[in-house]
Motif scaffolding. Structure first.
Motif, short mmCIF file in Angstrom:
data_model
loop_
_atom_site.label_atom_id
_atom_site.label_comp_id
_atom_site.label_asym_id
_atom_site.label_seq_id
_atom_site.Cartn_x
_atom_site.Cartn_y
_atom_site.Cartn_z
N PHE A 32 -13.39 1.23 12.50
CA PHE A 32 -13.87 2.38 11.72
C PHE A 32 -15.38 2.32 11.79
O PHE A 32 -16.00 1.55 11.07
CB PHE A 32 -13.39 2.32 10.27
N LEU A 90 -17.11 -1.16 11.68
CA LEU A 90 -16.19 -2.13 11.08
C LEU A 90 -14.94 -2.34 11.94
O LEU A 90 -14.24 -1.40 12.29
CB LEU A 90 -15.77 -1.64 9.69
N GLU A 132 1.22 2.35 1.35
CA GLU A 132 0.55 1.52 0.36
C GLU A 132 0.48 2.19 -1.01
O GLU A 132 0.73 1.58 -2.03
CB GLU A 132 -0.87 1.21 0.84
N PRO A 180 -6.00 -11.38 2.48
CA PRO A 180 -6.70 -10.87 1.29
C PRO A 180 -6.89 -9.36 1.37
O PRO A 180 -6.64 -8.76 2.42
CB PRO A 180 -8.06 -11.57 1.33
N ASN A 181 -7.33 -8.75 0.30
CA ASN A 181 -7.61 -7.31 0.31
C ASN A 181 -8.61 -6.98 1.42
O ASN A 181 -9.58 -7.71 1.61
CB ASN A 181 -8.21 -6.86 -1.02
N GLY A 182 -8.35 -5.91 2.11
CA GLY A 182 -9.30 -5.46 3.14
C GLY A 182 -9.19 -6.22 4.44
O GLY A 182 -10.04 -6.08 5.32
N SER A 183 -8.12 -7.01 4.61
CA SER A 183 -8.04 -7.80 5.84
C SER A 183 -7.44 -7.01 7.00
O SER A 183 -7.44 -7.49 8.13
CB SER A 183 -7.23 -9.07 5.58
N GLY A 184 -6.91 -5.82 6.73
CA GLY A 184 -6.41 -5.00 7.82
C GLY A 184 -4.90 -4.80 7.86
O GLY A 184 -4.37 -4.26 8.83
N LYS A 185 -4.22 -5.21 6.80
CA LYS A 185 -2.75 -5.12 6.78
C LYS A 185 -2.27 -3.67 6.84
O LYS A 185 -1.41 -3.31 7.64
CB LYS A 185 -2.20 -5.80 5.51
N THR A 186 -2.84 -2.84 5.97
CA THR A 186 -2.42 -1.45 5.93
C THR A 186 -2.75 -0.75 7.25
O THR A 186 -1.93 0.01 7.79
CB THR A 186 -3.11 -0.73 4.75
N THR A 187 -3.92 -1.04 7.78
CA THR A 187 -4.32 -0.46 9.05
C THR A 187 -3.31 -0.82 10.15
O THR A 187 -2.94 0.00 10.98
CB THR A 187 -5.72 -0.96 9.44
N ALA A 247 -11.56 -3.25 11.60
CA ALA A 247 -10.54 -3.43 10.56
C ALA A 247 -9.42 -4.31 11.08
O ALA A 247 -8.86 -5.12 10.36
CB ALA A 247 -10.00 -2.09 10.11
N1 LIG Z 1 -9.92 5.47 7.09
C1 LIG Z 1 -10.79 4.46 6.98
N2 LIG Z 1 -12.11 4.65 7.22
C2 LIG Z 1 -12.98 3.63 7.13
N3 LIG Z 1 -12.67 2.38 6.83
C3 LIG Z 1 -11.38 2.09 6.59
C4 LIG Z 1 -10.37 3.12 6.65
N4 LIG Z 1 -9.17 2.56 6.37
C5 LIG Z 1 -9.43 1.23 6.13
N5 LIG Z 1 -10.75 0.96 6.26
C6 LIG Z 1 -11.37 -0.38 6.11
O1 LIG Z 1 -10.70 -1.27 6.97
C7 LIG Z 1 -10.55 -2.55 6.36
C8 LIG Z 1 -9.09 -2.91 6.31
O2 LIG Z 1 -8.44 -2.08 5.38
P1 LIG Z 1 -6.89 -2.18 5.07
O3 LIG Z 1 -6.14 -2.14 6.34
O4 LIG Z 1 -6.58 -1.14 4.07
O5 LIG Z 1 -6.79 -3.64 4.41
P2 LIG Z 1 -5.63 -4.27 3.53
O6 LIG Z 1 -4.44 -3.37 3.59
O7 LIG Z 1 -5.39 -5.59 4.16
O8 LIG Z 1 -6.15 -4.42 2.15
C9 LIG Z 1 -11.19 -2.45 4.99
O9 LIG Z 1 -12.50 -2.98 5.08
C10 LIG Z 1 -11.22 -0.96 4.72
O10 LIG Z 1 -12.31 -0.64 3.90
#
Ligand SMILES: Nc1ncnc2c1ncn2[C@@H]1O[C@H](COP(=O)(O)OP(=O)(O)O)[C@@H](O)[C@H]1O
Ligand SMILES: [Mg+2]
Lengths: 470, 237
Positions: free
Chosen positions: B13, B16, B83, B37-44, B18
């Motif tokens: 992104f 970054l 999520e 941890p939070n923000g590690s990229g799981k949802t992505t 992700a």
């Molecule tokens: N659409 C987006 N635009 C910019 N940054 C994003 C977007 N989606 C996620 N991020 C960033 O990517 C990183 C991973 O996010 P995410 O996959 O949600 O982590 P997790 O699910 O592990 O908490 C985070 O730093 C988040 O801020």
């Protein structure tokens, strides 16, 4: 309290600027400034065809309209807060866990929105006029006064709608009663007084601009303050009552819409519009009221325009405003609630187009009513075709340029510029044609061809890009 | 044979990263925990696997289907819990399940949804609008939604955080039974106790990078706890 306010403000800014880059968004007020600035230079040209009083009416009416468009917080209230903040970012949402009343959160939200739109639209427009005035030797008094009266116009439109929509959120019959009283008062006074007097009361800022008086200024500021305070007081959060139970509508509605390809999604949209009150609310506040105002202003041009011309002008404007129904059906829907199902972005947009198409009944009925009321019945079919062509063409433009985010993307300078540079000429040409002959209104169906291509290419474009999910 | 496989998959992104060059394989019949941890990229990661967003580079296969080219087909065959537990505000929970069923073309939805209302004990909320549901109830609804079509694979993102202990236990049991009958679960969570209790396999993601993949049993044999192991890895990197 102020921290809550600033963080909401920053959040809004961040949402817009992350969506399409800081620069593209920051330039938006600059663009409005530039338009006003350049507009001043063609003023002498405009005033040869339109007298200055009329011009002043048109400009002020536009800012009242802007206020109207921004101001229906009452009905949308919490829903909008949730939509705009609820899922992606959480300030308005988490504020509920802070020791702050819901009304306070809402007050912050509304004031933030007002200031936000003021900075985006009203201020740069006024400043543009101010900056250009010395070049034309216009006394600086006028642009300063204009900035003041435009701000008043904006706030009056906004607070009036805000109050009405807050009443609506409390009680629908109460709103209809208020509207009936207003209408009766309006009709009554137009019998007793000259139309000019009535109009100057409705468009108070115009008369202040025309001849400045402190009493007029105080009156309008007082009205704004009273309306605003009442609205905030009337606002109640949507879910204070007990848990309500609803009958299943989805199955029957989607069955009835079986002739549509995306009947399930369209049915869901209609249930949303119906149960949230947004359908009727938006029809009144973002459709009928602004168009009523425009009709009122246009009827003052009777000296210059024939009934037919007025009808066609209304048809075109109605087309443009009807196209914004696409923003109702996209803004108030949390698409993230189902886009993880086997659906393309394009199929969601297609479904929104289906909902939009059904909603076009509203402008059609409106045009027919205007035609009948203004003795132009013979031109109604032409006007309806014209209105729908414009509306679908604008829809296609929005789909191509904004996908599922029309309400936000329009603040992208490039999108906005393209939008007005395409829309402006199209509208002018169409109006010009109808002024030549009413039959030429039918030429507008040509617009369906580019519209079709724009929609097709829009589908491809948005399927190929990540859905931001705001 | 892995049912989910990624090759150097990455998502950027802007600046970054992700998700950063991740290679994963998930075997059929496993309950795979993606931990971090939070923000590690799981949802992505889950969004890329299901074709909701496109990887910046690298590739993935889910049941042999490429989510970039055929995202729709992937989403047809898998079940997803996103999520955020945000079902559409103005549908009732019953209507939402029937909505999902219509989109997924599932027959006999009445019975299926009644089973879920009963199993997760929220039949009294069937006619209540989603916007008026508590977070826990919304999560139950999103859980039911993901399994309506008996998918071979379910990708579920933090599905337990709002549930009470009784419901958590029910859900955990459901997931265990579900993989035992040959299906696969891809679970993302930052709650390590849950992962330790139910996952057969796990991977640890930190700042988009894959730090470790392994079997939960192997860890147990070594007498290690997942949270100690996790802390050590995260701190070291
Ligand atoms: N659409 C987006 N635009 C910019 N940054 C994003 C977007 N989606 C996620 N991020 C960033 O990517 C990183 C991973 O996010 P995410 O996959 O949600 O982590 P997790 O699910 O592990 O908490 C985070 O730093 C988040 O801020
Ligand atoms: Mg996550």
């Amino acid at each position: 309290m102020f921290t809550l306010f600033t963080s909401m403000f920053k959040e809004e800014w961040r949402m817009h600027s992350t969506l399409f880059g800081n620069l593209n968004f920051a330039l938006f007020p600059v663009l409005i400034f530039a338009i006003a600035f350049m507009g001043v230079f063609i003023l002498p040209l405009i005033t040869t065809v339109m007298d200055t009083v009329l011009l002043s009416i048109v400009v002020h009416a536009q800012f009242i309209l802007l206020g109207i468009m921004v101001g229906s917080f009452g009905i949308l209230g919490k829903e909008v807060m949730n939509r705009r903040f609820g899922q992606a970012s959480l300030i308005a949402y988490s504020a509920r866990s802070l020791p702050v009343s819901e009304q306070m959160v809402f007050l912050n939200f509304v004031v933030k929105d007002i200031l936000y739109y003021f900075i985006l639209w009203v201020l740069p427009f006024g400043l543009g006029f101010l900056a250009a005035s010395p070049f034309l030797g216009i006394n600086l008094y006028y642009p300063m006064l204009l900035l003041l009266t435009l701000s008043i116009a904006f706030l009056m439109g906004l607070c009036t709608i805000f109050l009405l929509s807050a009443i609506y959120s409390r009680s629908k019959p109460a709103l209809f009663a208020v509207l009936a009283i207003l209408l009766a008062g309006f009709l009554g006074s137009s019998i007793l007084y000259s139309p000019g007097t009535v109009l100057s009361a409705v468009l108070l800022p115009v008369s202040i601009f025309d001849s400045f008086t402190y009493s007029g200024l105080l009156l309008s500021l007082g009205a704004i303050a009273v309306f605003f305070t009442l609205s905030i007081l009337f606002f109640t959060s949507a879910d204070t009552g007990s848990e309500k139970h609803y009958r299943n509508l989805l199955d029957s509605v989607s069955q009835r819409l079986g002739f549509l390809q995306d009947n399930t999604l369209v049915a869901k949209d209609f249930i949303d519009l119906y149960r949230s009150g947004i359908g009727i609310g938006q029809t009144i506040f973002s459709f009928l009221l602004p168009l009523g105002l425009i009709w009122l202003v246009l009827s003052f041009l009777r000296e210059f325009l024939t009934q037919n011309n007025i009808l066609f002008t209304i048809a075109v404007v109605t087309g443009v405003i009807a196209s914004t129904m696409y923003t109702w059906v996209t803004e108030f829907d949390s698409i993230s609630a189902y886009y993880f199902l086997p659906l393309n972005i394009s199929s969601i947009i297609r479904a929104k187009t289906g909902t939009f198409t059904v909603l076009q009944v509203v402008p059609v009925v409106f045009i027919i009513a205007v035609g009948l009321l203004s003795d132009a019945a013979a031109s109604i079919p032409n006007a309806v075709v014209l209105c729908l062509s414009v509306s679908f063409f604008e829809l296609a433009l929005m789909i191509r340029m904004c996908g599922l985010e029309p309400g936000t993307m329009i603040y992208n300078v490039r999108v906005f510029l393209k939008y007005i540079l395409i829309t402006g000429p199209v509208i002018l040409v169409l109006l010009g044609l109808t002024f030549i002959s009413p039959y030429l209104a039918y030429i507008s169906v040509i617009l369906f061809i580019p519209a079709w291509y724009l929609i097709k290419s829009g589908f491809k474009k948005w399927d190929n890009s990540d859905y931001a999910g705001f | 044979m892995p049912v989910i496989k990624t090759e150097n998959i990455s998502k950027k992104f802007g600046e970054l990263k992700a998700v950063d060059e991740v290679n994963l394989g998930v075997e059929k019949g496993s309950l795979f925990g993606l931990l971090g941890p939070n923000g590690s990229g799981k949802t992505t990661m889950i969004k890329m696997l299901t074709g909701q967003i496109k990887p910046s580079s690298g590739s993935a296969k889910v049941l042999g289907i490429d989510p970039v080219k055929e995202g729709i087909r992937v989403r047809e065959v898998v079940g997803i819990i996103p999520e955020q537990e945000t079902p559409p505000s103005f549908l009732t929970s019953g209507e939402y399940l029937s909505f999902v069923a219509k989109i997924r073309k599932i027959d006999g939805i009445e019975e299926k949804s009644d089973w879920w209302f009963d199993y997760l004990d929220f039949a009294d909320k069937k006619d209540v609008l989603c916007k008026d549901l508590s977070r826990g109830t919304r999560q139950k609804l999103m859980f039911a939604q993901a399994f309506l079509h008996d998918p071979e694979i379910a990708l579920i993102d933090e599905p337990l955080i709002n549930l009470d202990p009784v419901m958590q236990r029910k859900v955990k049991k459901f997931l265990k039974d579900y993989v035992e009958s040959g299906n696969t679960v891809f679970l993302s969570t930052h709650i390590l106790e849950i992962a330790e209790e139910i996952c057969t396999d796990f991977a640890i993601l930190h700042k988009g990078r894959l730090l470790h993949t392994g079997k939960t049993d192997e860890l147990k044999e070594k007498g290690m706890h997942l949270d100690d192991f996790f802390m050590e890895l995260v701190e070291r990197s």
